[in-house]
Design a protein around this motif. Structure first.
Motif, PDB file in Angstrom:
ATOM      1  N   PHE A   1       0.360  -9.551  -2.393  1.00 17.72           N
ATOM      2  CA  PHE A   1      -0.414  -9.646  -1.159  1.00 17.72           C
ATOM      3  C   PHE A   1      -1.713  -8.867  -1.307  1.00 17.72           C
ATOM      4  O   PHE A   1      -1.718  -7.721  -1.760  1.00 17.72           O
ATOM      5  N   ASP A   2      -2.815  -9.495  -0.901  1.00 11.59           N
ATOM      6  CA  ASP A   2      -4.131  -8.879  -1.069  1.00 11.59           C
ATOM      7  C   ASP A   2      -4.302  -7.657  -0.185  1.00 11.59           C
ATOM      8  O   ASP A   2      -4.885  -6.649  -0.601  1.00 11.59           O
ATOM      9  N   GLU A   3      -3.836  -7.744   1.057  1.00 12.35           N
ATOM     10  CA  GLU A   3      -4.023  -6.644   1.996  1.00 12.35           C
ATOM     11  C   GLU A   3      -2.685  -5.985   2.301  1.00 12.35           C
ATOM     12  O   GLU A   3      -1.758  -6.630   2.781  1.00 12.35           O
TER      13      GLU A   3
ATOM     14  N   ILE B   1       2.250   1.580   6.944  1.00 13.96           N
ATOM     15  CA  ILE B   1       3.519   0.974   7.353  1.00 13.96           C
ATOM     16  C   ILE B   1       4.588   1.435   6.370  1.00 13.96           C
ATOM     17  O   ILE B   1       4.398   1.347   5.148  1.00 13.96           O
ATOM     18  N   PRO B   2       5.729   1.935   6.837  1.00 14.45           N
ATOM     19  CA  PRO B   2       6.789   2.415   5.935  1.00 14.45           C
ATOM     20  C   PRO B   2       7.239   1.331   4.966  1.00 14.45           C
ATOM     21  O   PRO B   2       7.234   0.132   5.292  1.00 14.45           O
ATOM     22  N   TYR B   3       7.623   1.775   3.769  1.00 14.85           N
ATOM     23  CA  TYR B   3       8.047   0.851   2.710  1.00 14.85           C
ATOM     24  C   TYR B   3       9.153  -0.108   3.168  1.00 14.85           C
ATOM     25  O   TYR B   3       9.057  -1.328   2.908  1.00 14.85           O
ATOM     26  N   PRO B   4      10.211   0.344   3.865  1.00 20.93           N
ATOM     27  CA  PRO B   4      11.242  -0.603   4.314  1.00 20.93           C
ATOM     28  C   PRO B   4      10.692  -1.729   5.184  1.00 20.93           C
ATOM     29  O   PRO B   4      11.134  -2.880   5.087  1.00 20.93           O
ATOM     30  N   GLU B   5       9.718  -1.408   6.039  1.00 19.66           N
ATOM     31  CA  GLU B   5       9.133  -2.434   6.897  1.00 19.66           C
ATOM     32  C   GLU B   5       8.335  -3.448   6.083  1.00 19.66           C
ATOM     33  O   GLU B   5       8.341  -4.644   6.382  1.00 19.66           O
TER      34      GLU B   5
END
Length: 402
Positions: free
Chosen positions: A177-179, A184-188
């Motif tokens: 993913f470019d952006e 945002i937490p890694y799990p999310e």
């Protein structure tokens, strides 16, 4: 359709200095036999194909032979990149693999396979009888359609959607993913990636194949992977084919998420019972099928030389680690133990006498402890100057600590 789910082959993994490639080849042949007997249409390998990111040539040879064997009856085969795999190296043979209905999954976008079907298979040379060959040719090869997030496998008008998410490391997520919002937490972010991969799910049977460590405990790690919550799993999957945990384990029932376990016992504290999982998309039945390949790993205690040899002989079909707690063994005795075909490791335990001596040293002075150490190490008493220097150093260190 019938799907065979396995994972964590760890091709090239050794037990100490012992190569286990022959056992891994044996396990692959057994899995192929199960696939034949159960009339499996798709084989999913959910990550950790290799034990190292740069595998040995022999391990790669076993892998390619396995793919050829698995796809031999017109099946679709998926090999997904786990945390041990270099996805670029794993997928280097992707163009050749595609000709045989094999998907090497190291990315998130599989649209290059879109609406690509495979030619009718050629019967293997082992099918010499005309009747057997005719029966084989009547079985059409599965067709594979690629898209963003995964593939759709079709056979005899039935379709199965399979989302493919290799182990989502930070490096892979940034490439997919470019952006990326690192706030945002890694799990999310993992959950969002899985939802995007599963976006093409429809009314057909839907499977997510991925490589994650899922557990209820926060902050836990296994094999270098941080535990993720069950909430990262999609609600619209009929089955989640997981890899990473080496024992068979059902994580959740809705969605039904299963670790099939590794096909061989790779550590002494692993379960000895190994299996693959068969998923019947028509009935929804999930069936574990036991595996018998490979030698077991046995850890046992012994307190003298004779007991060591008795244990090795009793477990002669296994790899044996001996936890030894007796009097010191002689050189010839140690060599005889290590020469036994079942021997793998020798761990010396502290005897109860040694433990007692350690407990009783608490009242001794630094100088007395140094005397004991030096005499045990060199067979003579230290000089007065050396002992004084040691005591002085210890006093300085204690002062700094205070």
């Amino acid at each position: 359709m019938k799907i065979l789910h396995t994972a964590d082959l760890h091709l090239g993994k050794k037990l100490g200095r012992v190569s286990r490639l022959n056992e891994q080849e044996e396990a692959i042949r057994e899995i192929a036999q199960i696939a034949d007997e159960r009339e499996v249409d798709v084989i999913l390998i959910a990550g950790d194909i290799f034990d190292a990111s740069v595998p040995a040539a022999d391990a790669e040879r076993v892998f390619y032979c396995a793919l050829n064997t698995f796809s031999e009856r017109g099946r679709a085969v998926v090999a997904l990149a786990g945390n041990h795999d270099d996805e670029k190296r794993l997928c280097a043979a992707k163009p050749l693999a595609a000709l045989h209905g094999i998907v090497l999954a190291g990315e998130i976008d599989y649209s290059e396979l879109n609406e690509q079907s495979y030619s009718d298979p050629v019967p293997p040379a082992s099918l010499l009888e005309v009747a057997a060959a005719a029966d084989y040719l009547q079985k059409q090869r599965c067709k594979v359609y690629g898209r963003f997030g995964g593939i759709t496998v079709e056979k005899d008008g039935e379709k199965v959607n399979i989302a493919l998410v290799p182990y989502p490391s930070e490096a892979r997520l940034s490439r997919w993913f470019d952006e990326i919002d690192y706030n945002i937490p890694y799990p999310e972010r993992v959950k969002d990636t899985i939802n995007k991969a599963c976006a093409f799910f429809d009314d057909n049977y839907n499977i997510l194949c991925t490589h994650l460590f899922l557990t209820k405990s926060e902050g836990e790690t296994l094999g270098g992977l941080l535990a993720l919550p069950f909430s990262v799993l999609p609600e619209n999957a009929n089955y989640v084919a997981l890899g990473h945990v080496h024992k068979r384990y059902t994580v959740t029932k809705k969605p039904l998420a299963v670790y099939p376990g590794a096909p061989l016992q790779y550590a002494y504290d692993e379960t000895r019972d190994k299996s693959v999982t068969i998923v019947d998309t028509k009935t929804g039945q999930i069936t574990p099928v036991p595996l018998a390949s490979g030698r077991k790993l046995t850890e046992t205690d012994a307190d003298n030389f004779d007991e060591c040899m008795q244990k090795l002989e009793f477990f002669k079909k296994d790899y044996v680690r001996i936890r030894y707690g007796g009097e010191p063994l002689g050189k010839d005795q140690t060599l005889e133990i290590k020469d036994h075909p079942a021997f793998n490791d020798l761990v010396i335990k502290a005897s109860s006498h040694e433990k007692l001596k350690k407990e009783n040293r608490a009242h001794l002075s630094d100088g007395e402890i140094f005397d004991m150490y030096y005499k045990a190490r060199y067979g003579t008493d230290p000089t007065a100057e050396m002992k004084a220097a040691f005591v002085e150093l210890m006093e300085e260190l204690k002062g700094e600590t205070d």
